[in-house]
Design a protein around this motif. Structure first.
Motif, PDB file in Angstrom:
ATOM      1  N   UNK A 215       0.835  -1.203   0.000  1.00 34.07           N
ATOM      2  CA  UNK A 215       0.000   0.000   0.000  1.00 34.07           C
ATOM      3  C   UNK A 215       0.874   1.259   0.000  1.00 34.07           C
ATOM      4  N   UNK A 216       1.965   1.233   0.766  1.00 32.26           N
ATOM      5  CA  UNK A 216       2.889   2.368   0.795  1.00 32.26           C
ATOM      6  C   UNK A 216       3.648   2.452  -0.526  1.00 32.26           C
ATOM      7  N   UNK A 217       4.127   1.326  -1.016  1.00 27.32           N
ATOM      8  CA  UNK A 217       4.834   1.321  -2.302  1.00 27.32           C
ATOM      9  C   UNK A 217       3.954   1.921  -3.396  1.00 27.32           C
ATOM     10  N   UNK A 218       2.671   1.639  -3.330  1.00 27.43           N
ATOM     11  CA  UNK A 218       1.703   2.118  -4.315  1.00 27.43           C
ATOM     12  C   UNK A 218       1.611   3.651  -4.333  1.00 27.43           C
ATOM     13  N   UNK A 219       1.828   4.310  -3.188  1.00 25.05           N
ATOM     14  CA  UNK A 219       1.630   5.764  -3.100  1.00 25.05           C
ATOM     15  C   UNK A 219       2.920   6.558  -2.909  1.00 25.05           C
ATOM     16  N   UNK A 220       4.061   5.898  -2.847  1.00 22.33           N
ATOM     17  CA  UNK A 220       5.323   6.590  -2.557  1.00 22.33           C
ATOM     18  C   UNK A 220       5.567   7.812  -3.445  1.00 22.33           C
ATOM     19  N   UNK A 221       5.384   7.677  -4.743  1.00 23.63           N
ATOM     20  CA  UNK A 221       5.653   8.800  -5.644  1.00 23.63           C
ATOM     21  C   UNK A 221       4.729   9.983  -5.356  1.00 23.63           C
ATOM     22  N   UNK A 222       3.470   9.696  -5.027  1.00 19.92           N
ATOM     23  CA  UNK A 222       2.529  10.774  -4.714  1.00 19.92           C
ATOM     24  C   UNK A 222       2.865  11.432  -3.380  1.00 19.92           C
TER      25      UNK A 222
END
Length: 185
Positions: free
Chosen positions: A51-58
């Protein structure tokens, strides 16, 4: 992949104080050090959670977009690194470098900070106003790994914009969903 929701700390709660070690600089960083003139975002994140990997760039985009407007940001990892060595400070350093985190990435070894914030999952977001009173807690946006919704940070961005524009915060704040914090036994 476990799906744990935020516990939704009561709005108006005063930000619990902390001083933790930044995995990137190895310096002690306190709430006072990261506090922004307009407000402060405290994020419970980790290295291994999809879930964190999914949003890291944002997370990086939001921090870069809003820190220039007077907001402070901090990421905190509270996971048990004995059972989850991929969340160790050395791996935190690598993750922060790989993603060019523009915020301190702190290690909560005792897990006392996560307990003080009643954090439940990664990612878990808390936005405090200029007086360090909680005005938003919950999800970044509606995107989750595999659901096809683009990551845009809409909910957190809206809460930050509400502070900037002196608008009231939404009453219907949605909890974040992610991996549970890996508590020590």
């Amino acid at each position: 992949m476990a799906r744990t929701e935020s516990k939704m700390l009561p709005l108006g709660t005063q930000a619990p104080d902390f001083t933790l070690i930044d995995a990137v600089t190895n310096n002690a960083v306190s709430l006072k050090d990261v506090r922004g003139e307009k407000g402060t975002v405290v994020m419970f994140i980790c290295n291994h959670c999809p879930f964190v990997k999914h949003v890291n760039d944002e997370l990086v985009r939001i921090c870069n977009d809003y820190r220039v407007t007077g907001f402070g940001f901090v990421g905190i990892n509270s996971n048990d690194i004995i059972k989850y060595p991929e969340d160790s400070p050395a791996e935190m350093w690598r993750t922060a470098r790989r993603h060019s985190y523009p915020f301190p990435y702190l290690y909560d070894e005792t897990q006392e900070v996560a307990k003080a914030y009643d954090a439940a999952c990664t990612p878990d977001f808390y936005l405090f106003d200029d007086e360090l009173k909680l005005v938003y807690r919950g999800q970044l946006d509606n995107s989750r790994p595999g659901n096809g919704i683009p990551v845009n940070g809409r909910d957190l961005r809206e809460a930050l914009d509400n502070i900037l524009n002196n608008n009231p915060q939404r009453k219907d704040q949605k909890p974040s969903i992610g991996c549970n914090i890996k508590w020590k036994e």
